[in-house]
Write an enzyme that holds these catalytic residues in place. Structure first.
Site, short mmCIF file in Angstrom:
data_model
loop_
_atom_site.label_atom_id
_atom_site.label_comp_id
_atom_site.label_asym_id
_atom_site.label_seq_id
_atom_site.Cartn_x
_atom_site.Cartn_y
_atom_site.Cartn_z
N ASP A 100 72.40 58.51 -6.23
CA ASP A 100 72.90 57.21 -6.65
C ASP A 100 74.42 57.33 -6.69
OD1 ASP A 100 73.98 55.17 -8.12
OD2 ASP A 100 72.49 55.23 -9.72
N LYS A 132 81.88 47.75 -6.62
CA LYS A 132 82.55 48.75 -7.46
C LYS A 132 83.66 49.45 -6.68
CE LYS A 132 78.30 49.72 -10.02
NZ LYS A 132 78.47 48.98 -11.26
N HIS A 136 71.29 55.79 -14.68
CA HIS A 136 71.35 54.33 -14.87
C HIS A 136 69.93 53.79 -14.69
CE1 HIS A 136 72.13 50.16 -13.56
NE2 HIS A 136 73.33 50.26 -14.10
N GLN A 168 78.84 55.17 -8.63
CA GLN A 168 80.12 55.52 -9.26
C GLN A 168 80.80 56.69 -8.54
OE1 GLN A 168 81.26 53.62 -11.61
NE2 GLN A 168 79.42 52.58 -12.34
N CYS A 175 73.48 49.99 -19.34
CA CYS A 175 72.27 50.13 -18.52
C CYS A 175 71.86 51.60 -18.40
CB CYS A 175 72.43 49.51 -17.13
SG CYS A 175 72.82 47.77 -17.19
N1 C6P Z 1 76.61 50.03 -13.23
C1 C6P Z 1 78.08 49.60 -15.12
O1 C6P Z 1 78.72 48.84 -15.88
P1 C6P Z 1 74.27 47.43 -8.85
O2 C6P Z 1 74.10 46.56 -10.07
O3 C6P Z 1 73.03 47.46 -8.00
O4 C6P Z 1 75.51 47.14 -8.07
O5 C6P Z 1 74.51 48.92 -9.41
C2 C6P Z 1 73.59 49.50 -10.28
C3 C6P Z 1 74.08 50.85 -10.71
C4 C6P Z 1 73.39 51.96 -10.29
N2 C6P Z 1 73.81 53.20 -10.60
C5 C6P Z 1 74.91 53.41 -11.32
C6 C6P Z 1 75.36 54.80 -11.59
C7 C6P Z 1 75.66 52.32 -11.76
O6 C6P Z 1 76.76 52.53 -12.47
C8 C6P Z 1 75.22 51.00 -11.49
C9 C6P Z 1 75.93 49.81 -12.04
C10 C6P Z 1 77.43 49.03 -13.89
O7 C6P Z 1 77.99 50.79 -15.34
C11 C6P Z 1 76.72 47.76 -14.17
S1 C6P Z 1 75.28 48.01 -15.14
#
Ligand code: C6P
Length: 416
Positions: free
Chosen positions: A210, A236, A133, A213, A374
């Protein structure tokens, strides 16, 4: 018709009872029952989380760590209690290792600026993968620009898996950090992080995961994983937006300088010299997101009441069912076919732009995400601009997958 997977959820997994905990799910969208399949972007909140936050504001709110008065003490106890709930949830050794941040993005930026930046020299390398991401790419690009270090990308294959052999060739004496997704948001690939960590440890290379997910869908034990940093976002995993966690090994966090200055992160301040607070507050400058932490703790308690292993098993059945049903949609191409996947299906339909798929599905009440998620380099690898992505959670039903499939057939009839 391809052979269809017949779901057999455990008898004690009552998804309809679970759904009653989520007020938002019971509504019509565009005249159709809402089918919410955009959980990888953000999940929904059970009443327990909504009530924990509103009860905090109704009875206990004050600033934390500052007042001797009762409300401030209550707020501090709830905030620090939430830290312990998180510690226990990911099996960290100590609450000192649990830093409240805004989310995964902020956690990774914190590590890039406070851990990596002071250490990196020109010629040093940061290793990431082609699955990442943007939140696990751009902070490393920034710190490489600032220090003259180089960002190296481990390639992925056509299943959407990280090439382990390439990783073994790429890791070396210049590698200063390995930063990998635990689970890919764009494709759902569950990365076998254990073997990457074991190899990195042989080389003495610290590892950041990271977990945005990962944490919502399976039980995570940071000590068993033996990772050095683990980052995730509450929104999430049924918690509020604007709060997340940086887990860091205590020894590493102790050695890192603060990355933001202000109230709460100090012990003493004078114009000549400031001394910093202990962990974890050294990294929590300013009034924190108190209600967010309380909401996150309520979300964790809720997930634990169902059980992360049961959640993982049920979501896996949803995935298998979705994969078997989607195969019959004319012109479908599944993007991301790793054997170990979280409950995410990314796909394209011949001659129909993913945004049009998303728009037609919305008229049927079905919410999915379309776009690059993203993860533009992942799209570039598959030579596509975007995918349609349905991402499932433990409150989704097999009937909802049928509704998705029906809406996709309609999309094909209208636009295919
Ligand atoms: N992915 C998706 O629709 P934040 O925005 O900081 O809570 O998370 C960022 C982020 C970082 N790593 C991974 C693997 C992610 O999936 C995400 C967020 C969302 O897939 C929104 S772009």
């Amino acid at each position: 018709m391809s052979a269809q997977f017949t779901p057999s959820p455990a008898a004690d997994f009552d998804v309809h009872a679970i759904r009653r905990d989520f007020p938002i799910l019971h509504q019509q969208v565009n005249g159709k029952p809402l089918v919410y399949l955009d959980n990888a972007a953000s999940s929904q909140r059970p009443s327990a989380v909504i009530e924990a936050i509103s009860s905090y504001y109704e009875r206990d709110h004050a600033n934390v760590h500052r007042g001797v008065h009762t409300l401030s003490q209550r707020a501090t106890d709830a905030y620090e209690g939430a830290r312990e709930v998180v510690r226990n949830f990911i099996n960290a050794a100590d609450t000192k290792e649990i830093v409240f941040v805004r989310g995964t993005t902020e956690a990774i930026n914190l590590v890039a600026q406070s851990y990596a930046r002071p250490k990196l020299r020109p010629g040093d390398e940061i290793l990431i993968s082609g699955l990442e991401h943007h939140a696990n790419i751009v902070p490393w690009q920034l710190v490489c620009e600032q220090t003259g270090a180089t960002l190296k990308v481990i390639p992925i294959d056509l299943n959407g898996e990280i090439d382990f052999a390439a990783f073994e060739r790429m890791i070396g004496p210049r590698t200063k950090l390995l930063a990998l997704a635990h689970v890919s948001n764009a494709l759902g690939t569950i990365v076998p992080v254990e073997k990457f960590i074991a190899r990195a440890k042989q080389q003495g290379v610290p590892v950041l995961l990271d977990g945005a997910q990962g944490v919502p869908h399976s039980s995570v034990d940071v000590r068993a994983l033996d990772c050095d940093f683990y980052c995730f976002s509450a929104h999430k995993m049924c918690g509020p937006t604007g709060i997340g966690i940086l887990y860091g090994r205590q020894q590493l966090l102790e050695a890192m300088p603060p990355w933001q200055g202000g109230g709460d992160m100090i012990l003493t301040v004078s114009f000549e010299k400031t001394t910093y607070n202990q962990l974890p507050w050294k990294f929590e400058a300013g009034t924190p997101n108190i209600s967010g932490a309380i909401g996150l703790a309520a979300a964790i308690r809720y997930l634990q009441s169902i059980g992360m292993d049961r959640i993982a098993r049920y979501e896996h059945q949803l995935l298998e069912y979705a994969q078997s049903r989607l195969r019959d949609i004319p012109g479908i191409r599944m993007v991301g076919t790793a054997p170990r996947k979280a409950a995410v299906v990314s796909f394209t339909l011949d001659r129909i732009h993913p945004h049009d798929i998303g728009t037609i599905l919305d008229t049927e009440g079905v919410a999915i995400r379309t776009g690059h998620h993203c993860a533009m380099p992942v799209m570039e690898f598959f030579k596509i601009p975007a995918t349609a992505r349905a991402s499932m959670s433990f409150y989704n039903t097999f009937d909802e997958i049928d509704a998705l499939v029906k809406a996709l057939h309609r999309t094909h009839t209208l636009l295919g």
